[in-house]
Design an enzyme around this catalytic site. Structure first.
Site, PDB file in Angstrom:
ATOM      1  N   GLU A 302       0.786  -1.221   0.000  1.00 43.01           N
ATOM      2  CA  GLU A 302       0.000   0.000   0.000  1.00 43.01           C
ATOM      3  C   GLU A 302       0.821   1.276   0.000  1.00 43.01           C
ATOM      4  OE1 GLU A 302       0.511  -1.320   4.341  1.00 43.01           O
ATOM      5  OE2 GLU A 302       0.177  -2.284   2.412  1.00 43.01           O
ATOM      6  N   HIS A 326      -8.646  -3.565  -0.633  1.00 40.92           N
ATOM      7  CA  HIS A 326      -7.846  -3.686   0.583  1.00 40.92           C
ATOM      8  C   HIS A 326      -6.713  -2.670   0.589  1.00 40.92           C
ATOM      9  CE1 HIS A 326      -6.058  -5.903   4.012  1.00 40.92           C
ATOM     10  NE2 HIS A 326      -4.914  -5.493   3.479  1.00 40.92           N
ATOM     11  N   GLU A 327      -5.960  -2.596  -0.519  1.00 42.43           N
ATOM     12  CA  GLU A 327      -4.775  -1.737  -0.538  1.00 42.43           C
ATOM     13  C   GLU A 327      -5.141  -0.257  -0.458  1.00 42.43           C
ATOM     14  OE1 GLU A 327      -2.061  -3.109   0.029  1.00 42.43           O
ATOM     15  OE2 GLU A 327      -2.717  -5.150  -0.406  1.00 42.43           O
ATOM     16  N   HIS A 330      -5.901   1.071   2.975  1.00 45.61           N
ATOM     17  CA  HIS A 330      -4.735   1.406   3.793  1.00 45.61           C
ATOM     18  C   HIS A 330      -4.433   2.911   3.782  1.00 45.61           C
ATOM     19  CE1 HIS A 330      -3.010  -2.179   5.509  1.00 45.61           C
ATOM     20  NE2 HIS A 330      -3.054  -2.832   4.366  1.00 45.61           N
ATOM     21  N   GLU A 349      -3.725  -3.903   9.714  1.00 48.04           N
ATOM     22  CA  GLU A 349      -4.334  -4.913   8.851  1.00 48.04           C
ATOM     23  C   GLU A 349      -5.727  -5.335   9.301  1.00 48.04           C
ATOM     24  OE1 GLU A 349      -3.380  -5.440   6.066  1.00 48.04           O
ATOM     25  OE2 GLU A 349      -1.251  -4.945   6.020  1.00 48.04           O
ATOM     26  N   ASP A 407       8.927 -11.000  11.322  1.00 44.28           N
ATOM     27  CA  ASP A 407       8.606 -11.838  10.161  1.00 44.28           C
ATOM     28  C   ASP A 407       8.060 -13.196  10.590  1.00 44.28           C
ATOM     29  OD1 ASP A 407       9.150 -10.188   8.072  1.00 44.28           O
ATOM     30  OD2 ASP A 407      11.134 -11.006   7.641  1.00 44.28           O
ATOM     31  N   TYR A 415      -4.864  -9.805  10.274  1.00 43.69           N
ATOM     32  CA  TYR A 415      -5.881  -9.436   9.300  1.00 43.69           C
ATOM     33  C   TYR A 415      -7.269  -9.907   9.743  1.00 43.69           C
ATOM     34  CZ  TYR A 415      -1.951  -8.837   5.992  1.00 43.69           C
ATOM     35  OH  TYR A 415      -0.786  -8.447   5.361  1.00 43.69           O
TER      36      TYR A 415
END
Length: 676
Positions: A302, A326-327, A330, A349, A407, A415
C-alpha cells in the site's frame, strides 16, 4: 511489553525525522542505488548528543551535520534482525524542539533484503512470458513491520515523516510520492531513449503542486512506505468520477499494459470514491497501481500514491480486484493511522480488512461481505493451526522480545482475527449505523499519527461515553478484551455468523462430493463439468441485495467450494480426486487462487504422489504458466505441502529457483522446509 519499538536500535524517542531529501542514482550495471539522504530532525527531549539510525547492508561513505563533515561516526555490529546502528555524534547537544540536519552519503549492497534487481527473462520462456519481467527491473519492497530498505532511517512506524527525491536513471522511475517531473501522462522517460539517456525524476510526498489549494496538508508516513521501482514502464490513466481532486492510473511494462488496464480500469476509481464516502477525503492526491514482476512476495503493498500489485491479480475476469479495495483502504488505516510498532500491527491490517469488507457490503451487497468473511475465516484457522506450538503468535497484540524477528509472526492473524474483532464490536454496539460514525471520528482524530492498541481502545470508550452513554459503555464492558487481544487459541473467542447467501451452493456441492467417498467406482459418480456453473445460477435469489453474481465472483465461490472440501476430516479417495480434476480441470486452470487451493487438497490425500511434481513445477513456473508464484500467499503453503510429501523434492525445487524469489520469501521458505 516494551514501551519503545522492540525492533529498532534508533533513539527515536529522543530525536525524530520530520523530512528526508534523497538524491539518488540508479546504477543498473552494478545493481546499486547510490547518493545522499538528508534528514531534517527535531529533538523531542533536552540534551540529545547523537542520532542513532537503523541501517541494513549499506555502505556508508560520509556524514555531514549542518553541512560540516563528521569523521567520528560509528557503524555498529550487525544485528540479525535490526541491522547495524549508525551512531552520528552531534557537535553540540540540542534541546527539545530544536532542529538539525544530518546528511549521509551511501550506497546499497548486494546483501540488502528490500532491494531487488531483476534480469530480463529469456526469450525462450513460454507464451505466458508477458507475466515475467520483459526488461531489467529494479524495485524496493518494504516489509510490513520494518523497512529494511535502501536508506538509513529511524526504522520504526512510530516516526512519521514526509520526503522528496531526485533520482537519475536510464529507465523510468516511480516512487511512493507525487511526481513533480517529468509528467506521468507525458511521453515515457520524458521522450528520451530508454537504456541510453539519463533522466532526472523528481518526486515530493510533501508537495501538492497544482492541487495545493484544493487538498489538505500532506499526511506524514512511516519510513516503511518509502518505495522505489524502475523499469521499462508505461502509464495509462483511469477515468475518475467528476469533481474528484485526485488522479488514478496504472503503470506496467508494455507487454502487460493492455491486460493491466483492462483488469483495473473499471473498478479502481469507483472503489476509491466509495472509500472516501465512508472514511473521508483521500489525502494523497494520486492513486496509481504498479503491476510488478511475479517475484513480488505480496498481493499488494500500500505505498502512498503507488500501490504495488502482483501480476497474479491479472485473472482476465476482474475476479481479484478486491485486493485493490484492501490496498486503497490502507490510505486511512496504515498510511494515515499507523501502528506504533510491530506489536500493534493488527491496527493496520485488522482495520483495513474490516473496512474492506464493509466496502464490499456497500459496493455490492451484505452477501459479498459474508463471502469475503468466510474465505478469511478459513485462512485464519489455517494460520492459528500453524502456530499451535507458538501460541504467542496467535494473539492480536504480540509482546515481541527486543530484537525478535516479527517476520516469524506474519500470518492472517492480524488481518482476520483483527477484522472479526472489529465486527464483533460493531455488532455488540448495535450495527453499522452506530459504528460507522465512530469510525469517521477515529480517522479524524488520529490521521497522521502512530498509535498503540491502548490508545485506540481509550478513544473507543471515550467516543461512546460521549455519544452513547451508559448503555454503550456496558456493551463495551461485556467484551472479553483479553481473549481477543492478549490470548491465543485455535479459534476466535466468539463464534461468528456470516451471511452465507453466496456460499450455500458451494457448500452443498462440496457436501455431495464428500458424501460420495463411499462409492468405490468413480465412473458411477453423479457429477458434471457444469457443476461449477450452477454455483452462479443458484444465487439468482440474491437479487434483492441489489446484485446479480457475475463471472468476477465465480472464482471466489469456487474457492469456498475447495476450502470446504479441504476442511473435512477425511480426504477424498485418490480415484475421486483424479475424476474431480478431469471434470473441473483445476490442475490446469490459469487462476492462481483456484490451483493453489486444489494443490492444498490433493497434497494431503492418497493422490499426493501423483500431483506433487506438478505442484513443484507450478510454484517455480516450470509448467504451462511459465511464471514463478512469488506471492507468499501461494509459494509458502505449497512448498510446505510438497515438503510433507517429498522433502527432497521440496528442497531441490526451491534450491533450483531460489534466486528468482524475493529475498524475504527466500528466507521464509528456507525456514519452512528446513534449509535455514
Amino acid at each position: 511489553m516494551h514501551e519503545a519499538d522492540p525492533t529498532s536500535q534508533s533513539n527515536y524517542l529522543e530525536i525524530a525525522t520530520k523530512h528526508i531529501t534523497f538524491e539518488w542514482k540508479v546504477d543498473f550495471d552494478n545493481k546499486v542505488i547510490a547518493g545522499t539522504a538528508t534528514h531534517d530532525l527535531v529533538a523531542k527531549v533536552d540534551g540529545v548528543s547523537e542520532v542513532i539510525f537503523d541501517t541494513s547492508y549499506l555502505h556508508i561513505e560520509g556524514v555531514k551535520v549542518e553541512g560540516d563533515t563528521i569523521h567520528d561516526f560509528i557503524l555498529g555490529p550487525k544485528h540479525e534482525v535490526m541491522g547495524a546502528a549508525l551512531h552520528v555524534p552531534l557537535p553540540q547537544t540540542v534541546s527539545v524542539g530544536s532542529t538539525i540536519s544530518v546528511e549521509i552519503k551511501y550506497s546499497t549492497t548486494a546483501n540488502g533484503t528490500a532491494l531487488q534487481f531483476l534480469e530480463k527473462e529469456p526469450k525462450e520462456k513460454p507464451s505466458h512470458s508477458c507475466l515475467a519481467n520483459a526488461s531489467p527491473f529494479m524495485r524496493e519492497t518494504s516489509h510490513l513491520y520494518k523497512a529494511y530498505r535502501t536508506e538509513y532511517s529511524l526504522d520504526t512506524p512510530s516516526v512519521k515523516l514526509t520526503y522528496s527525491a531526485s533520482v537519475r536513471s536510464v529507465l523510468p522511475v516511480l516512487l511512493s510520492a507525487r511526481r513533480v517531473s517529468p509528467p506521468s501522462d507525458g511521453p515515457a522517460h520524458d521522450g528520451k531513449v530508454i537504456w541510453k539517456d539519463e533522466v532526472i525524476y523528481k518526486y515530493d510526498q510533501a508537495c501538492f503542486t497544482s492541487l495545493a489549494s484544493l487538498l489538505p496538508s500532506p499526511t506524514p508516513i512511516p519510513s516503511y512506505l518509502i518505495a522505489i521501482a524502475a523499469g521499462n514502464l508505461e502509464y495509462q490513466p483511469f477515468q475518475v468520477p467528476e469533481g474528484k481532486q485526485w488522479t488514478s492510473g496504472v503503470w506496467s511494462e508494455p507487454e502487460l499494459m493492455a491486460d493491466s488496464f483492462w483488469e483495473f480500469s473499471r473498478d479502481t476509481a469507483s472503489f476509491l470514491a466509495a472509500a472516501e464516502n465512508l472514511a473521508g477525503q483521500y489525502r494523497f492526491g494520486v492513486y496509481d497501481l504498479l503491476v510488478l514482476p511475479p517475484s513480488f512476495p505480496y498481493g499488494g503493498m500500500e505505498n502512498p500514491c503507488l500501490t504495488f500489485v502482483t501480476p497474479t491479480l491479472l485473472a482476465g475476469d476482474r475476479s481479484l480486484t478486491g485486493v485493490i479495495v484492501h490496498e486503497l483502504t490502507h490510505s486511512w488505516f496504515g498510511n494515515g493511522i499507523t501502528h506504533a510498532h510491530a506489536s500493534h500491527f493488527w491496527l493496520n491490517e485488522g482495520w483495513t480488512t474490516y473496512i474492506e469488507r464493509v466496502l464490499l457490503h456497500i459496493i455490492h451487497s451484505p452477501a459479498h461481505r459474508g463471502l469475503s468473511s468466510v474465505i478469511g475465516y478459513k485462512a485464519l484457522l489455517d494460520s492459528l493451526a500453524l502456530f499451535k506450538d507458538k501460541p504467542k503468535y496467535q494473539k492480536l497484540v504480540i509482546d515481541f522480545d527486543y530484537g525478535e524477528n516479527p517476520d516469524s509472526a506474519y500470518s492472517r492473524v492480524p488481518y482476520d482475527k483483527g477484522a472479526n474483532f472489529l465486527l464483533h464490536i460493531e455488532r455488540t454496539l448495535g450495527g453499522l449505523d452506530v459504528f460507522l460514525p465512530y469510525v469517521k471520528d477515529y480517522i479524524a482524530t488520529y490521521m497522521g499519527h502512530s498509535i498503540t492498541t491502548e490508545t485506540w481502545k481509550n478513544h473507543l470508550y471515550a467516543y461512546f461515553e460521549e455519544n452513547g452513554g451508559e448503555d454503550k459503555i456496558k456493551a463495551l464492558d461485556s467484551i472479553n478484551w483479553d481473549a481477543w487481544l492478549h490470548e491465543g487459541g485455535l479459534d476466535l473467542p466468539v463464534r461468528m455468523e456470516y451471511d452465507l447467501t453466496l456460499v450455500n451452493a458451494a457448500y452443498a456441492l462440496a457436501d455431495r462430493w464428500y458424501e460420495s467417498r463411499l462409492i468405490t467406482d468413480p465412473s458411477k459418480l453423479d457429477f458434471r463439468a457444469s457443476d461449477l456453473d450452477s454455483l452462479d445460477g443458484n444465487q439468482r435469489g440474491a437479487r434483492q441485495h441489489r446484485f446479480v453474481i457475475s463471472v468476477s465472483w465465480i472464482s471466489e465461490v469456487a474457492a469456498v467450494f475447495l476450502e470446504r472440501l479441504e476442511d473435512y476430516s477425511e480426504p477424498l479417495p485418490a480415484g475421486h480426486l483424479f475424476h474431480f480434476d478431469q471434470l473441473y480441470s483445476f490442475s490446469t486452470t490459469p487462476s492462481t487462487e483456484i490451483r493453489f487451493r486444489f494443490y492444498n487438497i490433493v497434497l494431503k490425500s492418497e493422490a499426493a504422489t501423483h500431483f506433487v511434481q506438478a505442484a513443484a513445477n507450478w510454484v517455480i513456473g516450470m509448467d504451462d504458466t511459465g511464471v514463478i508464484k512469488g506471492r507468499m500467499k501461494f509459494c509458502r503453503p505449497v512448498f510446505r505441502a510438497i515438503y510433507k510429501v517429498d522433502p527432497g523434492l521440496a528442497r531441490s525445487t526451491f534450491s533450483q529457483a531460489r534466486t528468482q524469489f524475493h529475498p524475504i520469501a527466500q528466507n521464509l521458505i528456507a525456514q519452512d522446509i528446513g534449509l535455514d
